[in-house]
Design an enzyme around this catalytic site. Structure first.
Site, PDB file in Angstrom:
ATOM      1  N   ASP A 217       0.839  -1.200   0.000  1.00 41.38           N
ATOM      2  CA  ASP A 217       0.000   0.000   0.000  1.00 41.38           C
ATOM      3  C   ASP A 217       0.876   1.253   0.000  1.00 41.38           C
ATOM      4  O   ASP A 217       1.980   1.244  -0.557  1.00 41.38           O
ATOM      5  CB  ASP A 217      -0.925  -0.035   1.227  1.00 41.38           C
ATOM      6  CG  ASP A 217      -2.298   0.539   0.939  1.00 41.38           C
ATOM      7  OD1 ASP A 217      -2.384   1.758   0.765  1.00 41.38           O
ATOM      8  OD2 ASP A 217      -3.273  -0.238   0.893  1.00 41.38           O
ATOM      9  N   HIS A 256      -3.626   5.842   3.648  1.00 39.60           N
ATOM     10  CA  HIS A 256      -4.398   4.674   3.217  1.00 39.60           C
ATOM     11  C   HIS A 256      -3.822   3.366   3.758  1.00 39.60           C
ATOM     12  O   HIS A 256      -4.552   2.498   4.260  1.00 39.60           O
ATOM     13  CB  HIS A 256      -4.414   4.663   1.681  1.00 39.60           C
ATOM     14  CG  HIS A 256      -5.343   3.688   1.060  1.00 39.60           C
ATOM     15  ND1 HIS A 256      -4.988   2.388   0.758  1.00 39.60           N
ATOM     16  CD2 HIS A 256      -6.628   3.823   0.652  1.00 39.60           C
ATOM     17  CE1 HIS A 256      -6.011   1.763   0.191  1.00 39.60           C
ATOM     18  NE2 HIS A 256      -7.022   2.614   0.114  1.00 39.60           N
ATOM     19  N   ASN A 357     -13.562   0.548  -7.261  1.00 40.03           N
ATOM     20  CA  ASN A 357     -14.630   1.472  -6.848  1.00 40.03           C
ATOM     21  C   ASN A 357     -15.270   2.191  -8.035  1.00 40.03           C
ATOM     22  O   ASN A 357     -15.563   3.377  -7.958  1.00 40.03           O
ATOM     23  CB  ASN A 357     -14.061   2.522  -5.876  1.00 40.03           C
ATOM     24  CG  ASN A 357     -13.463   1.920  -4.635  1.00 40.03           C
ATOM     25  OD1 ASN A 357     -13.784   0.795  -4.272  1.00 40.03           O
ATOM     26  ND2 ASN A 357     -12.595   2.666  -3.980  1.00 40.03           N
ATOM     27  N   SER A 421     -11.151  -0.926  -0.877  1.00 37.50           N
ATOM     28  CA  SER A 421      -9.882  -0.993  -0.150  1.00 37.50           C
ATOM     29  C   SER A 421     -10.107  -1.339   1.311  1.00 37.50           C
ATOM     30  O   SER A 421      -9.285  -2.017   1.946  1.00 37.50           O
ATOM     31  CB  SER A 421      -9.139   0.341  -0.244  1.00 37.50           C
ATOM     32  OG  SER A 421      -8.580   0.529  -1.512  1.00 37.50           O
TER      33      SER A 421
END
Length: 636
Positions: A217, A256, A357, A421
């Site tokens: 990430d 994130h 998404n 996520s």
């Protein structure tokens, strides 16, 4: 003279061309029509009968399945209604005859056997006058052992005159107790996502401790209290070093990677939030704070995370058993990425990826569309697919929707974020729980997740607790909903979920002389456990045990004494009968698993509770053919 004859010949020729010769044409809109047994098949046909009247009929079908002949003139578009009374396949033909001509058009009729669940009788029994209304609504009461009245499921009944259950806690010690594990974290009440996926129930069985999950990430915040003691030495493929700390470059960045890591494994240390597991996180920084990265680095990250030597990179002393990829890119899976994923899978490592998404099909985005990847879509607190989530993912997990996000760590505290996520680390955490129970193949772990998941309109929703039970059963889970309350001579059914990647033969064993069977069997998905208490069964608690694929479940059956009641019996033309009991005031009924044909229904008020029709007991009769709704019987 020659000119006169020529003119006459021309007139005759023109007159002859104006005469229309008889014409008969026939064509079908389909070469094959299908229907289920008991339904009607529709065959579209086009007929042109010019200058004549044609007779249209069907040849080659069994008696009772041939539609009546039709008389046709001119050009017609028709729909032939064929009664599908018998299961089988027939080669037949539509024939048009008229004016000495015959036209044929062949077709195939396929009649599928009606499933037992498709054949039912549903209606109501009324006791008293013909104008009697259905059973009064009454009040709702909770009565786990069964009550008179209409059962609504889960121990709730709609009935009159029940008293609240008495408290049985007098005289017992009342020392304070405190939830252990993630429930004790201060922010746990804000984490709707964990109960939705049944993590608190699963923590009593496994926590994921000792399992390594790589989070590929934006990096992590190593000083965050929720990540204290969680992080292993990692890698930074953005700056090319071994420090995966995410730099602070913008007030708009979401941190994130820390958010995802906290959902997956925030420490249960009495500070902040609860992670879904207590796995260790192997952080790999692949994305910039803005969330961008390269596929080439992703390929390196996968191999390094699994402990595969990568030229130019230091050895990984803590190979991961699970890799979490809360990222996606548009396009097909490339050969180079698929090769890396195959190598990782061969080492027993499972890869979890966010579906994306974009509100589209997840198969348009990598790495979720690669072979051997467990792809995760997102749901909101109501368990429904989130508006932004890509569709058709094999597994769904909490990701937030609308005003509800998922809690996770960020710089200086916590924040709510939404996305696939956030859904992916729930699945990675569930795999950590499964893996901490012992060595298992990737196929067994993935099968347990899918077998234990709950069915929803948009897909399979993660259930961590059921996944653990499914793993104990070799990837198979049996789930029985509710409790059955019967009286002697009655039968009833309970829904059973058989969660398995394949149909499983299920053994059924009943106590105390009860008869029970599962339909269908072998089963996959939803099945129905049908239980009958024969006349003369003593009142009491009984159990029906189901076993299949190494898993087992128990159905609780309570047999009650016989009060006055309405007995409903449905007998087929062949003499086979089904019966059930209703309250003395009547009420709705549904008989399932019937055979095709006409049924004679008899309902009577069994005042003495012996299950037999007495000479003075009111009765009512009717006939019906399944499937049928609105069947009405009046007992008087």
């Amino acid at each position: 003279m020659r000119r006169t004859w020529s003119l006459l010949f021309s007139l005759l020729l023109l007159t002859g061309c104006a005469l229309e010769a008889p014409l008969l044409r026939l064509s079908l809109g389909k070469e094959e029509v299908r229907a289920r047994e008991g339904e009607t098949a529709t065959l579209p046909a086009r007929v042109e009968a010019r200058g004549l009247r044609a007779r249209l009929f069907v040849e080659g079908l069994p008696p009772g399945m041939t539609p009546p002949p039709l008389e046709v003139e001119g050009k017609r578009e028709l729909s032939l209604a064929i009664p599908a009374r018998e299961a089988g396949t027939w080669e037949a033909r539509v024939v048009a005859e008229g004016g000495g001509m015959r036209r044929e058009a062949p077709f195939r009729l396929v009649v599928e056997s009606a499933s037992s669940q498709d054949l039912y009788l549903e209606g109501a029994v009324y006791v008293g006058e013909a104008e009697a209304a259905p059973q009064a609504a009454g009040v709702l009461r909770y009565c786990p052992t069964g009550c008179s009245g209409r059962p609504l499921g889960g121990g709730w009944y709609r009935a009159e005159g029940l008293q609240p259950l008495a408290s049985r806690t007098e005289g017992l010690p009342d020392r304070p107790v405190r939830a252990q594990g993630g429930e004790a974290e201060p922010l746990f009440p804000e984490e709707w996502n964990l109960p939705l996926a049944r993590f608190p129930e699963a923590w009593a069985e496994a926590t994921g401790e000792g399992v390594v999950v790589a989070v590929v990430d934006t990096g992590v915040l190593p000083g965050h209290p929720d990540l204290e003691g969680v992080l292993l030495p990692g890698l930074d493929l953005v700056d090319g070093d071994t420090d995966p700390t995410e730099p602070v470059v913008s007030p708009l960045q979401t941190f994130h990677g820390s958010h995802v890591s906290g959902i997956l494994a925030a420490a249960w240390n009495g500070v902040g939030m609860a992670g879904a597991s207590q796995a260790q996180v192997l952080p790999i920084r692949l994305l910039t704070p803005e969330g961008t990265g390269r596929e080439s680095d992703l390929i390196l990250a996968l191999r390094w995370a699994a402990g595969i030597p990568v030229p130019g990179l230091p050895p990984n002393p803590h190979p991961a058993q699970v890799v979490n990829l809360s990222l996606s890119g548009e396009g097909p899976c490339s050969p180079a990425l698929q090769e890396a994923l195959d190598e990782v899978r061969a080492r027993g490592v499972l890869v979890v990826a966010a579906a994306g998404n974009y509100g589209r099909d997840y198969r348009d985005y990598f790495p979720g569309n690669c072979r051997g990847v467990l792809t995760v879509g997102a749901v909101g607190p109501d368990g429904r697919l989130a508006s932004y989530s890509n569709r058709s993912a094999p597994l769904l997990a909490p990701g937030g929707d609308g005003a509800s996000g998922v809690l996770g760590p960020t710089l200086g505290g916590h924040r709510l974020l939404k996305g696939t996520s956030q859904a992916a680390p729930h699945v990675s955490a569930a795999l950590a729980l499964l893996r901490s129970r012992g060595a298992a193949s990737p196929e067994a772990l993935e099968g347990a997740l899918l077998a234990g998941s709950r069915s929803s309109p948009e897909g399979r929703l993660l259930d961590a607790f059921a996944a653990l039970k499914a793993l104990e059963g070799g990837g198979v889970a049996l789930r029985v909903e509710g409790q059955l309350v019967l009286k002697p001579g009655e039968e009833g059914s309970l829904p059973v979920e058989v969660l398995s990647p394949y149909p499983v033969p299920v053994r059924v064993a009943a106590e105390g002389g009860l008869s029970a069977y599962l339909a269908p069997n072998p089963a996959q998905g939803t099945a129905h456990l049908r239980v009958r208490a024969p006349t003369g069964t003593a009142p009491g608690a009984y159990r029906v045990r189901l076993e299949g694929g190494g898993a087992w479940a128990t159905a609780e059956v309570q047999v009650e004494a016989l009060p006055a009641r309405v007995v409903l019996s449905a007998c087929s033309e062949g003499g086979a009968c089904r019966s059930l009991a209703l309250p003395s005031e009547g009420g709705p009924f549904r008989l399932e698993g019937l055979s095709p044909g006409t049924y004679r229904l008899l309902a009577f008020l069994d005042r003495d509770g012996d299950g037999a029709l007495g000479p003075e007991e009111p009765r009512g009769e009717a006939e019906a053919r399944p499937p049928a709704r609105g069947v009405r019987l009046l007992v008087r």
